[in-house]
Write an enzyme that holds these catalytic residues in place. Structure first.
Site, PDB file in Angstrom:
ATOM      1  CG  ASP A  65      -0.383  -0.019   2.529  1.00  0.00           C
ATOM      2  OD1 ASP A  65       0.839  -0.230   2.629  1.00  0.00           O
ATOM      3  OD2 ASP A  65      -1.122   0.178   3.507  1.00  0.00           O
ATOM      4  CE1 TYR A  67       7.642   3.515   1.075  1.00  0.00           C
ATOM      5  CE2 TYR A  67       7.497   4.904  -0.873  1.00  0.00           C
ATOM      6  CZ  TYR A  67       8.091   3.865  -0.183  1.00  0.00           C
ATOM      7  OH  TYR A  67       9.135   3.180  -0.754  1.00  0.00           O
ATOM      8  CG  PHE A  78       8.739  -0.338  -3.716  1.00  0.00           C
ATOM      9  CD1 PHE A  78       9.078  -0.688  -2.418  1.00  0.00           C
ATOM     10  CD2 PHE A  78       8.101  -1.272  -4.508  1.00  0.00           C
ATOM     11  CE1 PHE A  78       8.786  -1.957  -1.921  1.00  0.00           C
ATOM     12  CE2 PHE A  78       7.802  -2.537  -4.024  1.00  0.00           C
ATOM     13  CZ  PHE A  78       8.152  -2.889  -2.735  1.00  0.00           C
ATOM     14  CG  HIS A 187       9.160  -6.334   1.240  1.00  0.00           C
ATOM     15  ND1 HIS A 187       9.659  -5.131   1.695  1.00  0.00           N
ATOM     16  CD2 HIS A 187       8.042  -6.044   0.534  1.00  0.00           C
ATOM     17  CE1 HIS A 187       8.871  -4.154   1.283  1.00  0.00           C
ATOM     18  NE2 HIS A 187       7.882  -4.669   0.571  1.00  0.00           N
TER      19      HIS A 187
END
Length: 223
Positions: A65, A67, A78, A187
């Site tokens: 989701d 930031y 990202f 991740h």
């Protein structure tokens, strides 16, 4: 329903707009933006799609989701706005680019340069309350973004799907590995990057697959 999204995606996802879940989702999002501070700005909710038309996609990177910090989210997973300090996950992505490709990424965390080359930077959930990670999960966004991924997987050939972490990997379980390249690793977050993200070389592997199939590689380091 008239959704403001890039035209090729509007057509590709046309079956979604009038489904009950999407109508409920739209009501939820409108109410939320009217009541509190929500990221990204409303005009950037579909920025990932707007920046990368359906027929131009060659790589898909899945996030979770947006930031939730002030001024960070710009609708691309990202990615952060120019001038914003790089989040730790993006710092680690840049470290892996440098190690993998032997180049130095730009100082800016704005990844729109990737999107312009055909990288769909797609979060699973497209909105979030300020300061409250995961606050818009399970409201319908996941169903919508699943539909987008499925459409690409079924109607396009030789795409690269980069799935970082268990969440993204579950979301991409239905992708046909005989038609597409699926690259998985832990991740890039500080909690898991050292467990296999570093050294996974997703960027060179993605480019090698694209070149093998006659598709122009992505300049991951360029501005």
């Amino acid at each position: 329903m008239n959704v403001r999204i890039e035209q090729s995606w509007k057509e590709a996802l046309g079956d979604e707009w009038d489904k009950d879940y999407f109508i409920r989702l739209t009501d939820f999002v409108r109410t939320r933006y009217g009541q509190r501070l929500v990221y990204p700005p409303a005009g950037q909710i579909f920025a990932a799609f707007d920046a990368c038309p359906f027929d131009k996609v060659k790589v898909v990177i899945l996030g979770q989701d947006p930031y939730p910090g002030v001024g960070q989210a710009n609708g691309l997973c990202f990615s952060v706005n120019p001038g914003v300090e790089l989040p730790r996950s993006l710092q680690n992505i840049y470290k892996e680019i440098s190690s993998d490709l032997g180049c130095t990424p730009p100082a800016s965390g704005d990844l729109s340069r990737w999107a312009r080359q055909g990288v769909l930077l797609l979060n699973s959930t497209l909105t979030v309350d300020a300061g409250a990670p995961a606050s818009h999960q399970n409201q319908g966004w996941e169903t919508f973004t699943d539909a987008a991924i499925r459409k690409l997987a079924e109607e396009r050939e030789h795409l690269v799907f980069i799935l970082w972490g268990a969440y993204a990997q579950r979301k991409g379980e239905f992708i046909d590995r005989s038609r597409h390249c699926v690259i998985t690793s832990p991740h890039p977050s500080p909690l898991s990057a050292s467990r296999g993200f570093f050294g996974s070389r997703p960027f060179s592997r993605a480019n090698a697959y694209l070149v093998e199939h006659g598709i122009a590689p992505v300049d991951w380091c360029g501005i």
